[in-house]
Design a protein around this motif. Structure first.
Motif, PDB file in Angstrom:
ATOM      1  N   GLY A  86       0.814  -1.213   0.000  1.00  0.00           N
ATOM      2  CA  GLY A  86       0.000   0.000   0.000  1.00  0.00           C
ATOM      3  C   GLY A  86       0.847   1.263   0.000  1.00  0.00           C
ATOM      4  O   GLY A  86       0.527   2.239  -0.682  1.00  0.00           O
ATOM      5  N   ILE A  87       1.950   1.258   0.752  1.00  0.00           N
ATOM      6  CA  ILE A  87       2.844   2.417   0.784  1.00  0.00           C
ATOM      7  C   ILE A  87       3.472   2.639  -0.587  1.00  0.00           C
ATOM      8  O   ILE A  87       3.514   3.772  -1.093  1.00  0.00           O
ATOM      9  N   ILE A  88       3.943   1.575  -1.220  1.00  0.00           N
ATOM     10  CA  ILE A  88       4.601   1.705  -2.528  1.00  0.00           C
ATOM     11  C   ILE A  88       3.602   2.187  -3.582  1.00  0.00           C
ATOM     12  O   ILE A  88       3.899   3.109  -4.357  1.00  0.00           O
ATOM     13  N   VAL A  89       2.407   1.600  -3.603  1.00  0.00           N
ATOM     14  CA  VAL A  89       1.397   2.026  -4.574  1.00  0.00           C
ATOM     15  C   VAL A  89       0.986   3.473  -4.314  1.00  0.00           C
ATOM     16  O   VAL A  89       0.790   4.254  -5.255  1.00  0.00           O
ATOM     17  N   GLY A  90       0.870   3.848  -3.058  1.00  0.00           N
ATOM     18  CA  GLY A  90       0.524   5.232  -2.723  1.00  0.00           C
ATOM     19  C   GLY A  90       1.558   6.224  -3.227  1.00  0.00           C
ATOM     20  O   GLY A  90       1.218   7.258  -3.810  1.00  0.00           O
ATOM     21  N   TRP A  91       2.847   5.914  -3.024  1.00  0.00           N
ATOM     22  CA  TRP A  91       3.891   6.816  -3.514  1.00  0.00           C
ATOM     23  C   TRP A  91       3.896   6.882  -5.036  1.00  0.00           C
ATOM     24  O   TRP A  91       4.108   7.945  -5.616  1.00  0.00           O
ATOM     25  N   LEU A  92       3.664   5.747  -5.701  1.00  0.00           N
ATOM     26  CA  LEU A  92       3.597   5.762  -7.165  1.00  0.00           C
ATOM     27  C   LEU A  92       2.439   6.622  -7.661  1.00  0.00           C
ATOM     28  O   LEU A  92       2.573   7.355  -8.652  1.00  0.00           O
ATOM     29  N   LEU A  93       1.299   6.564  -6.972  1.00  0.00           N
ATOM     30  CA  LEU A  93       0.166   7.406  -7.342  1.00  0.00           C
ATOM     31  C   LEU A  93       0.477   8.888  -7.154  1.00  0.00           C
ATOM     32  O   LEU A  93       0.176   9.713  -8.023  1.00  0.00           O
ATOM     33  N   VAL A  94       1.075   9.225  -6.029  1.00  0.00           N
ATOM     34  CA  VAL A  94       1.394  10.630  -5.761  1.00  0.00           C
ATOM     35  C   VAL A  94       2.392  11.164  -6.792  1.00  0.00           C
ATOM     36  O   VAL A  94       2.215  12.253  -7.340  1.00  0.00           O
ATOM     37  N   ILE A  95       3.418  10.393  -7.094  1.00  0.00           N
ATOM     38  CA  ILE A  95       4.428  10.830  -8.061  1.00  0.00           C
ATOM     39  C   ILE A  95       3.815  10.953  -9.448  1.00  0.00           C
ATOM     40  O   ILE A  95       4.082  11.927 -10.169  1.00  0.00           O
ATOM     41  N   THR A  96       2.974   9.998  -9.847  1.00  0.00           N
ATOM     42  CA  THR A  96       2.336  10.064 -11.158  1.00  0.00           C
ATOM     43  C   THR A  96       1.450  11.291 -11.284  1.00  0.00           C
ATOM     44  O   THR A  96       1.498  11.999 -12.305  1.00  0.00           O
ATOM     45  N   CYS A  97       0.663  11.579 -10.267  1.00  0.00           N
ATOM     46  CA  CYS A  97      -0.213  12.757 -10.311  1.00  0.00           C
ATOM     47  C   CYS A  97       0.596  14.042 -10.349  1.00  0.00           C
ATOM     48  O   CYS A  97       0.241  14.986 -11.073  1.00  0.00           O
ATOM     49  N   MET A  98       1.685  14.099  -9.600  1.00  0.00           N
ATOM     50  CA  MET A  98       2.531  15.302  -9.632  1.00  0.00           C
ATOM     51  C   MET A  98       3.156  15.492 -11.016  1.00  0.00           C
ATOM     52  O   MET A  98       3.229  16.623 -11.508  1.00  0.00           O
ATOM     53  N   LEU A  99       3.596  14.397 -11.631  1.00  0.00           N
ATOM     54  CA  LEU A  99       4.175  14.499 -12.974  1.00  0.00           C
ATOM     55  C   LEU A  99       3.141  14.968 -13.990  1.00  0.00           C
ATOM     56  O   LEU A  99       3.454  15.796 -14.860  1.00  0.00           O
ATOM     57  N   VAL A 100       1.912  14.467 -13.893  1.00  0.00           N
ATOM     58  CA  VAL A 100       0.859  14.909 -14.815  1.00  0.00           C
ATOM     59  C   VAL A 100       0.607  16.394 -14.647  1.00  0.00           C
ATOM     60  O   VAL A 100       0.492  17.139 -15.632  1.00  0.00           O
ATOM     61  N   TRP A 101       0.533  16.858 -13.405  1.00  0.00           N
ATOM     62  CA  TRP A 101       0.310  18.285 -13.166  1.00  0.00           C
ATOM     63  C   TRP A 101       1.483  19.121 -13.670  1.00  0.00           C
ATOM     64  O   TRP A 101       1.284  20.181 -14.269  1.00  0.00           O
ATOM     65  N   LEU A 102       2.711  18.688 -13.445  1.00  0.00           N
ATOM     66  CA  LEU A 102       3.873  19.443 -13.927  1.00  0.00           C
ATOM     67  C   LEU A 102       3.919  19.481 -15.450  1.00  0.00           C
ATOM     68  O   LEU A 102       4.249  20.523 -16.040  1.00  0.00           O
ATOM     69  N   ILE A 103       3.595  18.375 -16.096  1.00  0.00           N
ATOM     70  CA  ILE A 103       3.566  18.362 -17.566  1.00  0.00           C
ATOM     71  C   ILE A 103       2.481  19.303 -18.074  1.00  0.00           C
ATOM     72  O   ILE A 103       2.709  20.066 -19.026  1.00  0.00           O
ATOM     73  N   ALA A 104       1.314  19.288 -17.456  1.00  0.00           N
ATOM     74  CA  ALA A 104       0.224  20.170 -17.884  1.00  0.00           C
ATOM     75  C   ALA A 104       0.599  21.640 -17.690  1.00  0.00           C
ATOM     76  O   ALA A 104       0.341  22.471 -18.574  1.00  0.00           O
ATOM     77  N   ILE A 105       1.210  21.951 -16.561  1.00  0.00           N
ATOM     78  CA  ILE A 105       1.629  23.335 -16.324  1.00  0.00           C
ATOM     79  C   ILE A 105       2.706  23.745 -17.325  1.00  0.00           C
ATOM     80  O   ILE A 105       2.710  24.873 -17.837  1.00  0.00           O
ATOM     81  N   GLY A 106       3.623  22.833 -17.646  1.00  0.00           N
ATOM     82  CA  GLY A 106       4.654  23.125 -18.635  1.00  0.00           C
ATOM     83  C   GLY A 106       4.076  23.360 -20.013  1.00  0.00           C
ATOM     84  O   GLY A 106       4.512  24.262 -20.749  1.00  0.00           O
ATOM     85  N   ILE A 107       3.088  22.562 -20.396  1.00  0.00           N
ATOM     86  CA  ILE A 107       2.448  22.756 -21.701  1.00  0.00           C
ATOM     87  C   ILE A 107       1.717  24.093 -21.746  1.00  0.00           C
ATOM     88  O   ILE A 107       1.815  24.834 -22.734  1.00  0.00           O
ATOM     89  N   ILE A 108       1.005  24.414 -20.686  1.00  0.00           N
ATOM     90  CA  ILE A 108       0.282  25.692 -20.638  1.00  0.00           C
ATOM     91  C   ILE A 108       1.263  26.859 -20.681  1.00  0.00           C
ATOM     92  O   ILE A 108       1.043  27.848 -21.391  1.00  0.00           O
ATOM     93  N   ALA A 109       2.371  26.763 -19.946  1.00  0.00           N
ATOM     94  CA  ALA A 109       3.365  27.834 -19.966  1.00  0.00           C
ATOM     95  C   ALA A 109       4.031  27.940 -21.346  1.00  0.00           C
ATOM     96  O   ALA A 109       4.282  29.054 -21.822  1.00  0.00           O
ATOM     97  N   GLY A 110       4.279  26.804 -21.982  1.00  0.00           N
ATOM     98  CA  GLY A 110       4.864  26.836 -23.323  1.00  0.00           C
ATOM     99  C   GLY A 110       3.948  27.466 -24.342  1.00  0.00           C
ATOM    100  O   GLY A 110       4.386  28.239 -25.205  1.00  0.00           O
ATOM    101  N   ILE A 111       2.657  27.168 -24.255  1.00  0.00           N
ATOM    102  CA  ILE A 111       1.704  27.768 -25.167  1.00  0.00           C
ATOM    103  C   ILE A 111       1.592  29.269 -24.893  1.00  0.00           C
ATOM    104  O   ILE A 111       1.472  30.063 -25.835  1.00  0.00           O
ATOM    105  N   ALA A 112       1.630  29.660 -23.626  1.00  0.00           N
ATOM    106  CA  ALA A 112       1.551  31.087 -23.290  1.00  0.00           C
ATOM    107  C   ALA A 112       2.742  31.849 -23.846  1.00  0.00           C
ATOM    108  O   ALA A 112       2.590  32.992 -24.311  1.00  0.00           O
ATOM    109  N   VAL A 113       3.916  31.235 -23.853  1.00  0.00           N
ATOM    110  CA  VAL A 113       5.092  31.891 -24.416  1.00  0.00           C
ATOM    111  C   VAL A 113       4.977  32.005 -25.919  1.00  0.00           C
ATOM    112  O   VAL A 113       5.347  33.022 -26.518  1.00  0.00           O
ATOM    113  N   LEU A 114       4.436  30.976 -26.565  1.00  0.00           N
ATOM    114  CA  LEU A 114       4.285  31.001 -28.012  1.00  0.00           C
ATOM    115  C   LEU A 114       3.249  32.021 -28.469  1.00  0.00           C
ATOM    116  O   LEU A 114       3.367  32.586 -29.548  1.00  0.00           O
ATOM    117  N   VAL A 115       2.231  32.238 -27.675  1.00  0.00           N
ATOM    118  CA  VAL A 115       1.184  33.185 -28.045  1.00  0.00           C
ATOM    119  C   VAL A 115       1.716  34.607 -27.988  1.00  0.00           C
ATOM    120  O   VAL A 115       1.367  35.435 -28.818  1.00  0.00           O
TER     121      VAL A 115
END
Length: 116
Positions: A86-115
């Motif tokens: 449960g601890i290992i799966v929990g950490w994998l979930l937290v890391i995966t969600c953080m990576l998704v959020w960081l990728i989304a923020i990076g894409i949004i920031a990249g599009i904002a720079v291009l605009v």
């Protein structure tokens, strides 16, 4: 007949009494279900967007906390391996969600720079 007041009588606690490990695994599996369901089922993605990744994030946090509680109780009752899962799966979930959020923020920031 066993006398319950006899100090030599020891009660064996079964591993099924460690409910925190079960909750930890349940939260981890629920988070994995939501991670799989969000991109594969269009209504999840359309109605929740990136906020839908908060549910697996909180499932992961709960799995981590319940796993640590279950691991502590597992010293006495058993079931430490399930708590570690449960601890290992929990950490994998937290890391995966953080990576998704960081990728989304990076894409949004990249599009904002291009605009600009």
């Amino acid at each position: 007949m066993i006398n319950p007041h006899d100090p030599s009588h020891t009660q064996r606690i079964s591993p099924s009494m460690n409910k925190a490990t079960g909750y930890s695994i349940l939260a981890g599996l629920s988070g994995i279900f939501f991670i799989i369901a969000i991109p594969s089922v269009p209504p999840f993605w359309l109605f929740t967007g990136l906020w839908g990744f908060l549910v697996p994030f909180f499932c992961g946090l709960f799995a981590i906390i319940a796993g640590h509680v279950g691991r502590f109780r597992g010293r006495r009752t058993g079931g430490r391996g399930k708590a570690l899962l449960g601890i290992i799966v929990g950490w994998l979930l937290v890391i995966t969600c953080m990576l998704v959020w960081l990728i989304a923020i990076g894409i949004i920031a990249g599009i904002a720079v291009l605009v600009d």
